[in-house]
Scaffold this motif. Sequence first.
Motif, PDB file in Angstrom:
ATOM      1  N   ALA A 170       0.855  -1.182   0.000  1.00 29.41           N
ATOM      2  CA  ALA A 170       0.000   0.000   0.000  1.00 29.41           C
ATOM      3  C   ALA A 170       0.891   1.231   0.000  1.00 29.41           C
ATOM      4  O   ALA A 170       1.925   1.248   0.661  1.00 29.41           O
ATOM      5  CB  ALA A 170      -0.899  -0.008   1.221  1.00 29.41           C
ATOM      6  N   VAL A 171       0.500   2.255  -0.756  1.00 31.09           N
ATOM      7  CA  VAL A 171       1.283   3.495  -0.796  1.00 31.09           C
ATOM      8  C   VAL A 171       0.957   4.307   0.455  1.00 31.09           C
ATOM      9  O   VAL A 171      -0.202   4.639   0.680  1.00 31.09           O
ATOM     10  CB  VAL A 171       0.949   4.306  -2.068  1.00 31.09           C
ATOM     11  CG1 VAL A 171       1.702   5.627  -2.075  1.00 31.09           C
ATOM     12  CG2 VAL A 171       1.262   3.503  -3.318  1.00 31.09           C
ATOM     13  N   PRO A 172       1.960   4.624   1.286  1.00 31.57           N
ATOM     14  CA  PRO A 172       1.682   5.442   2.471  1.00 31.57           C
ATOM     15  C   PRO A 172       1.062   6.778   2.063  1.00 31.57           C
ATOM     16  O   PRO A 172       1.427   7.335   1.017  1.00 31.57           O
ATOM     17  CB  PRO A 172       3.071   5.649   3.093  1.00 31.57           C
ATOM     18  CG  PRO A 172       3.912   4.543   2.549  1.00 31.57           C
ATOM     19  CD  PRO A 172       3.380   4.267   1.168  1.00 31.57           C
ATOM     20  N   MET A 231      -0.517   5.278 -12.192  1.00 25.62           N
ATOM     21  CA  MET A 231      -0.849   5.122 -10.768  1.00 25.62           C
ATOM     22  C   MET A 231       0.333   5.550  -9.898  1.00 25.62           C
ATOM     23  O   MET A 231       1.464   5.603 -10.383  1.00 25.62           O
ATOM     24  CB  MET A 231      -1.220   3.663 -10.447  1.00 25.62           C
ATOM     25  CG  MET A 231      -0.037   2.716 -10.509  1.00 25.62           C
ATOM     26  SD  MET A 231      -0.380   1.038  -9.906  1.00 25.62           S
ATOM     27  CE  MET A 231      -0.222   1.242  -8.147  1.00 25.62           C
ATOM     28  N   ALA A 232       0.074   5.852  -8.644  1.00 29.03           N
ATOM     29  CA  ALA A 232       1.154   6.130  -7.691  1.00 29.03           C
ATOM     30  C   ALA A 232       1.795   4.786  -7.352  1.00 29.03           C
ATOM     31  O   ALA A 232       1.197   3.962  -6.672  1.00 29.03           O
ATOM     32  CB  ALA A 232       0.589   6.793  -6.443  1.00 29.03           C
ATOM     33  N   TYR A 233       2.993   4.575  -7.881  1.00 26.36           N
ATOM     34  CA  TYR A 233       3.647   3.281  -7.683  1.00 26.36           C
ATOM     35  C   TYR A 233       4.067   3.104  -6.216  1.00 26.36           C
ATOM     36  O   TYR A 233       4.403   4.084  -5.540  1.00 26.36           O
ATOM     37  CB  TYR A 233       4.886   3.171  -8.589  1.00 26.36           C
ATOM     38  CG  TYR A 233       4.571   3.130 -10.062  1.00 26.36           C
ATOM     39  CD1 TYR A 233       3.826   2.083 -10.614  1.00 26.36           C
ATOM     40  CD2 TYR A 233       5.012   4.139 -10.921  1.00 26.36           C
ATOM     41  CE1 TYR A 233       3.535   2.047 -11.957  1.00 26.36           C
ATOM     42  CE2 TYR A 233       4.730   4.115 -12.280  1.00 26.36           C
ATOM     43  CZ  TYR A 233       3.977   3.069 -12.794  1.00 26.36           C
ATOM     44  OH  TYR A 233       3.689   3.036 -14.134  1.00 26.36           O
ATOM     45  N   CYS A 252       0.217  -1.408 -14.165  1.00 33.58           N
ATOM     46  CA  CYS A 252      -0.138  -2.388 -13.115  1.00 33.58           C
ATOM     47  C   CYS A 252      -1.640  -2.588 -12.984  1.00 33.58           C
ATOM     48  O   CYS A 252      -2.114  -3.716 -12.839  1.00 33.58           O
ATOM     49  CB  CYS A 252       0.396  -1.951 -11.757  1.00 33.58           C
ATOM     50  SG  CYS A 252       2.032  -1.207 -11.760  1.00 33.58           S
ATOM     51  N   THR A 253      -2.396  -1.495 -13.026  1.00 35.77           N
ATOM     52  CA  THR A 253      -3.835  -1.562 -12.762  1.00 35.77           C
ATOM     53  C   THR A 253      -4.597  -2.316 -13.854  1.00 35.77           C
ATOM     54  O   THR A 253      -5.730  -2.717 -13.621  1.00 35.77           O
ATOM     55  CB  THR A 253      -4.438  -0.153 -12.602  1.00 35.77           C
ATOM     56  OG1 THR A 253      -3.970   0.659 -13.672  1.00 35.77           O
ATOM     57  CG2 THR A 253      -4.012   0.478 -11.275  1.00 35.77           C
ATOM     58  N   ALA A 254      -3.974  -2.508 -15.031  1.00 36.72           N
ATOM     59  CA  ALA A 254      -4.652  -3.267 -16.083  1.00 36.72           C
ATOM     60  C   ALA A 254      -4.951  -4.686 -15.591  1.00 36.72           C
ATOM     61  O   ALA A 254      -5.992  -5.249 -15.913  1.00 36.72           O
ATOM     62  CB  ALA A 254      -3.798  -3.305 -17.348  1.00 36.72           C
ATOM     63  N   CYS A 255      -4.046  -5.262 -14.833  1.00 36.68           N
ATOM     64  CA  CYS A 255      -4.197  -6.654 -14.368  1.00 36.68           C
ATOM     65  C   CYS A 255      -4.477  -6.754 -12.872  1.00 36.68           C
ATOM     66  O   CYS A 255      -5.174  -7.653 -12.431  1.00 36.68           O
ATOM     67  CB  CYS A 255      -2.937  -7.448 -14.685  1.00 36.68           C
ATOM     68  SG  CYS A 255      -2.472  -7.412 -16.424  1.00 36.68           S
ATOM     69  N   HIS A 256      -3.887  -5.847 -12.103  1.00 35.97           N
ATOM     70  CA  HIS A 256      -4.096  -5.874 -10.650  1.00 35.97           C
ATOM     71  C   HIS A 256      -5.185  -4.857 -10.322  1.00 35.97           C
ATOM     72  O   HIS A 256      -4.899  -3.665 -10.124  1.00 35.97           O
ATOM     73  CB  HIS A 256      -2.805  -5.505  -9.907  1.00 35.97           C
ATOM     74  CG  HIS A 256      -1.678  -6.475 -10.120  1.00 35.97           C
ATOM     75  ND1 HIS A 256      -1.591  -7.685  -9.469  1.00 35.97           N
ATOM     76  CD2 HIS A 256      -0.585  -6.414 -10.926  1.00 35.97           C
ATOM     77  CE1 HIS A 256      -0.482  -8.323  -9.852  1.00 35.97           C
ATOM     78  NE2 HIS A 256       0.146  -7.573 -10.741  1.00 35.97           N
ATOM     79  N   ALA A 269      -4.775   0.036  -3.952  1.00 33.91           N
ATOM     80  CA  ALA A 269      -4.932  -0.239  -2.519  1.00 33.91           C
ATOM     81  C   ALA A 269      -3.761  -1.082  -2.008  1.00 33.91           C
ATOM     82  O   ALA A 269      -3.754  -1.482  -0.845  1.00 33.91           O
ATOM     83  CB  ALA A 269      -6.250  -0.943  -2.269  1.00 33.91           C
ATOM     84  N   GLY A 270      -2.793  -1.362  -2.868  1.00 32.72           N
ATOM     85  CA  GLY A 270      -1.629  -2.129  -2.440  1.00 32.72           C
ATOM     86  C   GLY A 270      -1.865  -3.632  -2.454  1.00 32.72           C
ATOM     87  O   GLY A 270      -1.083  -4.398  -1.896  1.00 32.72           O
ATOM     88  N   ASP A 271      -2.927  -4.059  -3.110  1.00 30.11           N
ATOM     89  CA  ASP A 271      -3.278  -5.485  -3.143  1.00 30.11           C
ATOM     90  C   ASP A 271      -2.880  -6.077  -4.500  1.00 30.11           C
ATOM     91  O   ASP A 271      -3.492  -5.773  -5.517  1.00 30.11           O
ATOM     92  CB  ASP A 271      -4.788  -5.626  -2.894  1.00 30.11           C
ATOM     93  CG  ASP A 271      -5.288  -7.044  -3.143  1.00 30.11           C
ATOM     94  OD1 ASP A 271      -4.473  -7.952  -3.406  1.00 30.11           O
ATOM     95  OD2 ASP A 271      -6.520  -7.237  -3.073  1.00 30.11           O
ATOM     96  N   TYR A 272      -1.844  -6.925  -4.471  1.00 33.22           N
ATOM     97  CA  TYR A 272      -1.371  -7.585  -5.692  1.00 33.22           C
ATOM     98  C   TYR A 272      -1.586  -9.090  -5.619  1.00 33.22           C
ATOM     99  O   TYR A 272      -0.970  -9.851  -6.338  1.00 33.22           O
ATOM    100  CB  TYR A 272       0.108  -7.260  -5.922  1.00 33.22           C
ATOM    101  CG  TYR A 272       0.343  -5.802  -6.238  1.00 33.22           C
ATOM    102  CD1 TYR A 272       0.323  -5.339  -7.554  1.00 33.22           C
ATOM    103  CD2 TYR A 272       0.534  -4.870  -5.225  1.00 33.22           C
ATOM    104  CE1 TYR A 272       0.515  -3.995  -7.842  1.00 33.22           C
ATOM    105  CE2 TYR A 272       0.726  -3.528  -5.503  1.00 33.22           C
ATOM    106  CZ  TYR A 272       0.717  -3.102  -6.809  1.00 33.22           C
ATOM    107  OH  TYR A 272       0.896  -1.766  -7.095  1.00 33.22           O
TER     108      TYR A 272
END
Length: 156
Positions: free
Chosen positions: A26-28, A42-44, A135-139, A144-147
């Motif tokens: 998760a991004v702080p 996205m915010a990596y 990343c968000t295309a698949c995750h 929310a930091g959930d992979y």
Amino acid sequence: MKNRIAPPLFALLAALALPAQADRLAVPANALYQEECASCHMAYPPQMLDTNSWRALMNGLPKHFGSDASIDEKRRIAISDFLDRNAGSRKTGVTADANGQPLLAISQTAYFQRKHRKVEPAVWQRASIKSPANCTACHAQATAGDYNERSIRIPK
Ligand code: HEC
Ligand code: HEC
């Protein structure tokens, strides 16, 4: 004596246990990072590059993956500090190439490539995905930091 020490010790242990249970990618919370670094993508997760990589990236914003992502110096330093504080993890380790040069792309790190070795090269090229950096295309829950595996949907 025992009774006086035990409660604070328990509270400390509980506090230490919490971050391990929360999603480690998760991004702080950081408004500036979201504002400046989540408009084009996205915010990596800062955890996915080490401090050397983030410093190199933050020192090269005018030439950022073919884009000009430059920002004013105050903001640049504040974001750089935020990334430094949250960089790296035991799992991602050192994020440098074979010559020891810091990698700027999460998708080029050994950790990323190991985790994605089952993804066929052609899949990254799909119009619905375009790039490993997307990343968000698949995750679906990446922001929310959930992979986790159960949240992955690879688009056709
Ligand atoms: C003007 C648009 C823009 C802004 C603003 C921007 N980026 Fe990027 N960034 C890009 C592009 C384009 C890429 C390449 C994406 C690709 O390979 O598909 C990229 C890639 C990245 C990557 C590598 C992704 C990977 O694993 O391949 C990181 C890390 C990154 N940006 C961090 C940042 C940070 C930190 C900031 C804020 C200081 C930022 N970006 C602001 C456009 C931008
Ligand atoms: C083409 C779809 C796709 C894209 C794009 C993608 N991933 Fe993945 N990701 C996967 C697949 C598939 C797995 C492996 C699932 C498995 O085998 O457990 C995975 C696994 C992971 C894992 C390991 C999860 C775990 O619990 O072990 C992480 C972390 C991860 N991806 C982060 C990222 C990040 C960060 C990005 C963007 C920079 C990204 N991924 C882009 C498909 C993708």
